[in-house]
Write an enzyme that holds these catalytic residues in place. Structure first.
Site, PDB file in Angstrom:
ATOM      1  N   GLY A 159       0.723  -1.380  -0.091  1.00  0.00           N
ATOM      2  CA  GLY A 159       0.143  -0.016  -0.115  1.00  0.00           C
ATOM      3  C   GLY A 159       0.658   0.992   0.073  1.00  0.00           C
ATOM      4  O   GLY A 159       1.961   1.412  -0.666  1.00  0.00           O
ATOM      5  N   SER A 248       2.677  -6.853  -4.266  1.00  0.00           N
ATOM      6  CA  SER A 248       1.958  -5.563  -4.244  1.00  0.00           C
ATOM      7  C   SER A 248       2.808  -4.287  -4.344  1.00  0.00           C
ATOM      8  O   SER A 248       3.872  -4.459  -5.171  1.00  0.00           O
ATOM      9  CB  SER A 248       0.963  -5.283  -3.226  1.00  0.00           C
ATOM     10  OG  SER A 248       0.091  -4.278  -3.359  1.00  0.00           O
ATOM     11  N   ASP A 328     -13.289 -22.648 -18.691  1.00  0.00           N
ATOM     12  CA  ASP A 328     -12.631 -23.896 -18.060  1.00  0.00           C
ATOM     13  C   ASP A 328     -11.769 -24.634 -18.603  1.00  0.00           C
ATOM     14  O   ASP A 328     -10.807 -25.244 -18.346  1.00  0.00           O
ATOM     15  CB  ASP A 328     -13.614 -24.440 -16.959  1.00  0.00           C
ATOM     16  CG  ASP A 328     -13.028 -25.388 -15.828  1.00  0.00           C
ATOM     17  OD1 ASP A 328     -11.677 -25.305 -15.765  1.00  0.00           O
ATOM     18  OD2 ASP A 328     -13.900 -25.943 -14.965  1.00  0.00           O
ATOM     19  N   ASP A 333      -5.998 -25.717 -22.064  1.00  0.00           N
ATOM     20  CA  ASP A 333      -6.548 -26.239 -20.689  1.00  0.00           C
ATOM     21  C   ASP A 333      -7.654 -27.438 -20.958  1.00  0.00           C
ATOM     22  O   ASP A 333      -8.742 -27.143 -21.918  1.00  0.00           O
ATOM     23  CB  ASP A 333      -7.183 -25.058 -20.143  1.00  0.00           C
ATOM     24  CG  ASP A 333      -8.075 -25.483 -18.612  1.00  0.00           C
ATOM     25  OD1 ASP A 333      -8.171 -26.645 -18.502  1.00  0.00           O
ATOM     26  OD2 ASP A 333      -8.227 -24.574 -17.773  1.00  0.00           O
ATOM     27  N   LEU A 335      -9.224 -29.579 -18.769  1.00  0.00           N
ATOM     28  CA  LEU A 335      -9.764 -30.212 -17.855  1.00  0.00           C
ATOM     29  C   LEU A 335     -10.822 -29.290 -17.199  1.00  0.00           C
ATOM     30  O   LEU A 335     -10.293 -28.036 -16.957  1.00  0.00           O
ATOM     31  CB  LEU A 335      -8.727 -30.716 -16.706  1.00  0.00           C
ATOM     32  CG  LEU A 335      -9.213 -31.289 -15.485  1.00  0.00           C
ATOM     33  CD1 LEU A 335      -9.637 -32.805 -15.906  1.00  0.00           C
ATOM     34  CD2 LEU A 335      -8.097 -31.396 -14.430  1.00  0.00           C
ATOM     35  N   ASP A 337     -11.940 -28.108 -14.081  1.00  0.00           N
ATOM     36  CA  ASP A 337     -11.744 -28.434 -12.757  1.00  0.00           C
ATOM     37  C   ASP A 337     -12.111 -26.988 -11.831  1.00  0.00           C
ATOM     38  O   ASP A 337     -11.332 -26.892 -10.893  1.00  0.00           O
ATOM     39  CB  ASP A 337     -10.264 -28.744 -12.826  1.00  0.00           C
ATOM     40  CG  ASP A 337      -9.215 -27.789 -13.519  1.00  0.00           C
ATOM     41  OD1 ASP A 337      -9.687 -26.905 -14.080  1.00  0.00           O
ATOM     42  OD2 ASP A 337      -7.886 -27.761 -13.457  1.00  0.00           O
ATOM     43  N   ILE A 339     -10.372 -24.366 -12.610  1.00  0.00           N
ATOM     44  CA  ILE A 339      -9.244 -23.483 -12.868  1.00  0.00           C
ATOM     45  C   ILE A 339      -9.209 -23.131 -14.193  1.00  0.00           C
ATOM     46  O   ILE A 339      -9.108 -24.115 -15.327  1.00  0.00           O
ATOM     47  CB  ILE A 339      -8.001 -24.120 -12.214  1.00  0.00           C
ATOM     48  CG1 ILE A 339      -8.559 -24.419 -10.740  1.00  0.00           C
ATOM     49  CG2 ILE A 339      -6.800 -23.585 -12.653  1.00  0.00           C
ATOM     50  CD1 ILE A 339      -7.082 -25.408 -10.400  1.00  0.00           C
ATOM     51  N   ASP A 493      -6.253 -10.963 -10.277  1.00  0.00           N
ATOM     52  CA  ASP A 493      -5.883  -9.861  -9.208  1.00  0.00           C
ATOM     53  C   ASP A 493      -6.805  -8.567  -9.917  1.00  0.00           C
ATOM     54  O   ASP A 493      -6.489  -8.102 -11.038  1.00  0.00           O
ATOM     55  CB  ASP A 493      -4.472  -9.391  -9.573  1.00  0.00           C
ATOM     56  CG  ASP A 493      -3.936  -8.251  -8.700  1.00  0.00           C
ATOM     57  OD1 ASP A 493      -4.661  -7.324  -8.523  1.00  0.00           O
ATOM     58  OD2 ASP A 493      -2.819  -8.359  -8.517  1.00  0.00           O
ATOM     59  N   HIS A 530      -5.367 -10.542  -5.550  1.00  0.00           N
ATOM     60  CA  HIS A 530      -4.355  -9.600  -5.445  1.00  0.00           C
ATOM     61  C   HIS A 530      -3.355 -10.270  -4.173  1.00  0.00           C
ATOM     62  O   HIS A 530      -3.780 -10.150  -3.096  1.00  0.00           O
ATOM     63  CB  HIS A 530      -4.776  -8.092  -4.831  1.00  0.00           C
ATOM     64  CG  HIS A 530      -3.514  -7.110  -4.797  1.00  0.00           C
ATOM     65  ND1 HIS A 530      -2.685  -7.210  -5.769  1.00  0.00           N
ATOM     66  CD2 HIS A 530      -3.047  -6.499  -3.931  1.00  0.00           C
ATOM     67  CE1 HIS A 530      -1.655  -6.115  -5.412  1.00  0.00           C
ATOM     68  NE2 HIS A 530      -2.065  -5.760  -4.166  1.00  0.00           N
TER      69      HIS A 530
HETATM   70 CA    CA Z   1      -9.694 -25.982 -16.408  1.00  0.00          CA
END
Ligand code: CA
Length: 600
Positions: A159, A248, A328, A333, A335, A337, A339, A493, A530
């Protein structure tokens, strides 16, 4: 009313107590005393002659001797002995003890360049801001373990700084102080960056030109030099290797060190760095405007539109699930999942991929205005003519999490009066003191984020940007001395965009013949907000990665990361891959285990 809040966050009352700053007379006495001690303890290094001197203070674990060290422009305020198994690290937010007991060490508090300067101060009766005299110094805390591993660790700030954080050597985004470099034997330093405030959002020091310089870059330089001097005198030698790890604003300090103080560090870890700070600040202010524009009529606070009312909890969850649903399994990518491993392949578009409400907003749709605000925030702030002020962002799984909305919308309770507490977004809070009091030249202490002018105000940040931005791609001095740099950034973020650091990484590569991977690598963290949080594997150890690179010459291809207890899949592991590679499922084996993924 705006000023009233600022006073709650930014009272000038807690600047350096003058009594803590040693007077010149005492320094002179310390000089004489140290001459005696130095010649007794460190004959060779100090050129005092003789060869049968007693062992250096480190062997005797004599912390009190540090109080008598005399170094120019430095006061040692305290130098206390901490016995093994008596103190635990403190959580930086709650102050509660966490993790294992710390090893035996000295804790040293120092003040560099103690002086009187100016600070902003508000009259609570009239809300008028004036300038008052205030005490300043570049404060630092240095912890020196009894069993030293020969290494130095600078723990970056955050900060607007102004807090003297416990110098234990935080490096793991998820573990915080519970995993620390002090326990591994590092000498660790932290700094307040040249001023004391009531919080890391207190910009009253912006009235003082030297305090601005100290915050922008000078504290990193001075604290490194002085603390290495203390290390030299206490242990009788310089550190074998020196590291800087921060996130940060600490990440900004880290990148700044790689660009401007190339001789100070051998290994640097820059997490979610605010390296492009002034442009990012402009962007947070356009976020405030974009959200303010869609706040329902009547939803106001004494500080302006109530940003927390722009999206309901159901709306926020819908945004997250719609992005995951679209991206996804996309690009590399392979899968489903939760993520989004290959964010550059994500083609999410809120207009096309979230239903538009035709009646009541029931959590299955967004209004046209909400979609517009989400798109505006993700495409990044612009002038009225459409020129970008900063960067666009990846759409990512963390958009539905509180770790994202705590910046953009609300989440931080601020007591406005005994009867009224507001829940504000960090973008709004950060927009109150920083842009006007610190970043604008000349300072504009009455600045309101709701009055930000994207055409005129960014130019007012340019002068401070020259001091504070860390956007240079000339790392030639750092590279040539063998320095290594690890950068990481959360793809969710809400403040510092992964796309922006990808752009920096590309520029750095271009400046190094198309490939900077021999000394600088970037790791994107899917889902992470973040510096931590979000549906992410945000538990990882960049310190071991940078040490292995610096000391053994093995560059990191992968950093293994673990999901924390507040994710949908606690304990899940994933490889974080050196950009531009991403984690790809091998097709067999548990999807909870990083070993079943490769970087491609
Ligand atoms: Ca994925």
């Amino acid at each position: 009313m705006l000023f009233f809040l600022q006073s709650r966050l930014s009272s000038a009352a807690s600047f350096w107590p003058r009594a803590l700053i040693a007077n010149p007379l005492k320094v002179n006495m310390q000089t004489k005393l140290w001459t005696i001690i130095a010649c007794a303890a460190l004959p060779v290094l100090n050129g005092c002659g003789g060869s049968s001197a007693p062992p250096p203070p480190a062997v005797a674990f004599n912390c009190a001797a540090i109080k008598d060290f005399s170094l120019a422009n430095l006061s040692v305020i305290r130098a206390d002995r901490v016995e093994a198994n008596t103190a635990k690290p403190a959580d930086p937010f709650s102050g509660a003890p966490v993790g294992e007991y710390l090893p035996a060490h000295c804790v040293v508090e120092g003040a560099i360049n103690a002086r009187t300067g100016k600070a902003f101060s508000m009259n609570p009766a009239t809300f008028t801001v004036s300038q008052v005299d205030a005490s300043y110094a570049i404060g630092f805390e240095l912890r020196l373990p009894k069993d030293w591993n020969g290494r130095f660790f600078f723990q970056g700030g955050g900060g607007l700084d102004g807090l003297l954080r416990q110098a234990v050597g935080v490096f793991d985004p998820q573990q915080g102080a519970a995993a620390n470099a002090l326990a591994r034997g590092f000498a660790v330093v932290s700094t307040d960056a040249g001023h004391r405030g009531t919080s890391a959002f207190d910009g009253n020091f912006g009235a003082d030109a030297q305090a601005r310089i100290d915050y922008a870059y000078n504290a990193v330089d001075q604290v490194t030099l002085k603390s290495k001097d203390i290390v030299q005198r206490y242990y009788g030698k310089q550190p074998d290797k020196s590291y800087f790890v921060g996130c940060s604003n600490g990440g900004r300090q880290a990148m700044l060190a790689s660009q401007r103080f190339a001789s100070h560090f051998d290994g640097i870890v820059a997490g979610d760095p605010g390296f492009n700070l002034m442009n990012a600040v402009s962007n947070t202010l356009t976020d405030v405007l974009a959200v303010a524009a869609i706040v329902p009529p009547g939803a106001t606070t004494p500080l302006g539109p109530d940003l927390g009312k722009a999206f309901s909890q159901a709306d926020r969850a819908l945004i997250g699930s719609a992005i995951v649903g679209r991206c996804d399994v996309k690009g590399r990518d392979n899968l489903a999942d939760g993520i989004i491993s290959d964010p550059q392949a994500c083609d999410f578009n809120p207009q096309a991929h979230i239903p538009t409400c035709t009646g009541a907003n029931d959590g299955t749709c967004l209004s046209v205005g909400q979609k517009g605000a989400l798109a505006a925030m993700t495409s990044g702030g612009k002038t009225s003519q459409g020129a970008p002020l900063y960067s666009d962002y990846f759409y990512d799984a963390g958009f539905g999490s509180a770790s994202w909305s705590i910046w953009k919308l609300d989440g931080i309770p601020v007591p406005l009066s005994p009867a009224l507490t507001l829940s504000l977004g960090l973008n709004q809070i950060a927009g109150m003191d920083g842009p006007g009091k610190v970043f604008s030249t000349p300072a504009n202490p009455g600045f309101s984020p709701f009055a930000f002018n994207p055409d005129a105000d960014p130019a007012k940040f340019a002068e401070f940007g020259k001091l504070a931005n860390a956007t240079s791609t000339d790392l030639s001095a750092y590279k040539s001395r063998g320095g290594k740099l690890i950068m990481y950034n959360g793809n969710s973020d809400p403040l510092f965009s992964s796309k922006d650091i990808v752009r920096y990484h590309s520029a750095l590569s271009a400046a190094n013949g198309g490939d900077a991977s021999s000394f600088a690598r970037l790791f994107l963290v899917p889902g992470m907000a973040h510096c931590s949080g979000g549906p992410a594997t945000d538990g990882f150890d960049p310190l071991t990665a940078i040490q292995t690179w610096v000391e053994q010459g093995t560059a990191p291809e992968v950093i293994v990361a673990k999901a924390g207890p507040f994710t949908p899949w606690p304990g899940r592991t994933r490889p974080l891959c050196a950009h531009p590679k991403v984690a790809v499922y091998k097709g067999t084996g548990s999807v909870e285990d990083a070993s079943n993924f490769s970087c491609q």
